[in-house]
Design an enzyme around this catalytic site. Structure first.
Site, PDB file in Angstrom:
ATOM      1  N   HIS A 228     -65.971  12.290 -23.610  1.00  0.00           N
ATOM      2  CA  HIS A 228     -64.884  12.070 -24.568  1.00  0.00           C
ATOM      3  C   HIS A 228     -64.962  10.652 -25.104  1.00  0.00           C
ATOM      4  O   HIS A 228     -65.656   9.794 -24.558  1.00  0.00           O
ATOM      5  CB  HIS A 228     -63.513  12.330 -23.930  1.00  0.00           C
ATOM      6  N   ASP A 355     -63.076  23.480  -4.584  1.00  0.00           N
ATOM      7  CA  ASP A 355     -63.660  22.917  -3.376  1.00  0.00           C
ATOM      8  C   ASP A 355     -62.574  22.268  -2.509  1.00  0.00           C
ATOM      9  O   ASP A 355     -61.878  21.348  -2.964  1.00  0.00           O
ATOM     10  CB  ASP A 355     -64.724  21.885  -3.753  1.00  0.00           C
ATOM     11  N   SER A 370     -64.452  11.858 -15.649  1.00  0.00           N
ATOM     12  CA  SER A 370     -64.897  12.366 -16.941  1.00  0.00           C
ATOM     13  C   SER A 370     -66.398  12.151 -17.108  1.00  0.00           C
ATOM     14  O   SER A 370     -66.900  11.042 -16.915  1.00  0.00           O
ATOM     15  CB  SER A 370     -64.161  11.665 -18.080  1.00  0.00           C
TER      16      SER A 370
END
Length: 422
Positions: A228, A355, A370
């Site tokens: 991003h 998980d 990210s």
């Protein structure tokens, strides 16, 4: 008169019913399901034997894809011998990437200096002004030039303001606001408290933070990270970069995320000692540039092939990321939904962390994660980009092809059309 109205009413009703019923007919359903583009890897069969779309024995009698142009291998779909739709068949390059997951530090030097606020200059006790605000320079504007000289640092701006103030002259700025560029002129005011000339603007010339490496392309030396855009923390506007540096970083702690409060990775890095490459692009799909040396991933030392958006399946997948120090770990996630598009989109997948270890340590997806690569069926399919604030166990992912495009890595073979005869 009534008879004519009744006939029109009946005809209109029949047409409306036909329009409503049309989507229920299997030939129409099949028509709209035919892709306009079919991408095949070098390992797949030729287009005349490839299955263009899923069809039953019944639907085979409705549309035909037997008509293949021998010069381009475009597939033409027919109904009753009439060509209705064409599918462009394109062959993909055999691209292998080294998956990332490494924690990285980022420093961006802005192109121009970014205006992040206004302040008053105390000329005297009775009158305080902000020359910048009076000249209609707004928060989010970028000062590209001052008196004809490029501005890439606050020091350069300070020198021009001081020189103009000493000579009692105005400063002529070249200003960028969104896509518009214009000129603005203002005269510096003397702040008698510190004896310096000021223009009443708070500015910033750099930004720094941490994120995660997504991939490295050994053939070109190019990489992609974050997934991003990096935006200024005050203006929320994307940072236009003059230059940038990407460095190794060491994760020191994790702030666990909770509903309504995203978690965060804490890391340390040295811009002087830990440089690993340059940043040349800051876009909606991440940061991109070249690494100084090859990037290693012991688990996937030979790299992984690329999995494109149409190959992504809802179900189990993995992500790679760092939670402590520089230790690269693999964790289970689930692709909740896949939304492939013909045009670039930053939110192409919804990813949920499953998980137990990752949920225990982070609560799910945290800031700084990210860019963590997503792997499914032995292929790298994208990267984590955003976390849902109200559900930190889930977030968005971007498909890998859009990051490759932003990095300048062509996914198609040079001959865009396949040659059946060859």
């Amino acid at each position: 008169m009534f008879r004519q109205f009744k006939i029109k009413y009946i005809c209109g009703s029949v047409l409306l019913l036909l329009m409503l019923a049309l989507p229920l007919f299997s030939p129409f359903q099949e028509y709209i399901s035919i892709p306009t583009e079919l991408r095949i890897s070098t390992s797949q069969s030729s287009p005349e034997t490839s299955q263009v779309w899923s069809q039953s024995d019944e639907t085979r009698t409705a549309f035909s894809s037997e008509n293949v142009d021998p010069t381009t291998s475009d597939v033409y779909h027919e109904f009753a011998g009439i060509p209705l739709k064409k599918t462009d068949v394109r062959e993909m390059k055999d691209i292998h990437l080294i998956p990332g997951g490494h924690s990285v530090g980022v420093q961006l030097q802005t192109k121009g200096v970014l205006v992040v606020g206004h302040h008053l200059v105390n000329e005297n006790k009775e009158e305080s002004t902000s020359p910048g605000e009076q000249s209609d320079i707004q928060v989010g504007d970028i000062l590209l030039k001052g008196n004809g000289k490029e501005l890439n640092s606050m020091e350069e701006l300070s020198d021009i303001v001081k020189s103009s103030g000493d000579q009692n002259e105005s400063v002529k700025f070249k200003v960028k606001r969104g896509e518009e560029t214009f000129e603005a002129s203002l005269t510096p005011s003397l702040n008698k408290q510190d004896g310096q000339y000021q223009i009443g603007l708070y500015v910033r010339d750099s930004a720094a933070g941490i994120g995660t490496m997504s991939f490295y392309h050994p053939e070109s030396g190019k990489y992609g990270a974050l997934g991003h855009v990096i935006a200024d923390m005050d203006t929320r506007q994307p940072i236009e970069i003059n230059e940038g540096t990407i460095v190794e970083s060491n994760v020191t702690s994790i702030e666990k995320g909770n509903q309504g409060v995203p978690g965060e990775k804490k890391a340390e890095f040295s811009l002087r000692d830990d440089r690993i490459g340059t940043i040349t692009k800051n876009s909606s799909f991440g940061i991109f540039g070249k690494l100084d040396e090859d990037m290693e991933n012991e688990k996937y030392s030979n790299g992984l092939p690329v999995g494109y958006s149409e190959e992504v399946k809802e179900g189990p997948a993995k992500i790679l990321t760092v939670l402590e120090g520089e230790k690269l770990q693999e964790f289970d996630v689930e692709i909740v939904s896949n939304m492939p598009k013909d045009e670039p989109v930053t939110k192409g997948m919804v990813v949920k962390v499953t998980d137990p270890e990752l949920l225990e340590k982070t609560g799910g997806i945290v800031q700084g994660m990210s860019g963590s690569p997503i792997i499914q069926d032995g292929k790298i399919i994208g990267a984590v980009t955003h976390v849902f604030v109200n559900d930190p166990t889930s977030g968005y992912g971007v498909h890998i092809e859009w990051m490759l495009k932003e990095a300048g890595i062509d996914i198609y073979k040079k001959e865009e059309k396949l040659n059946k005869a060859g």
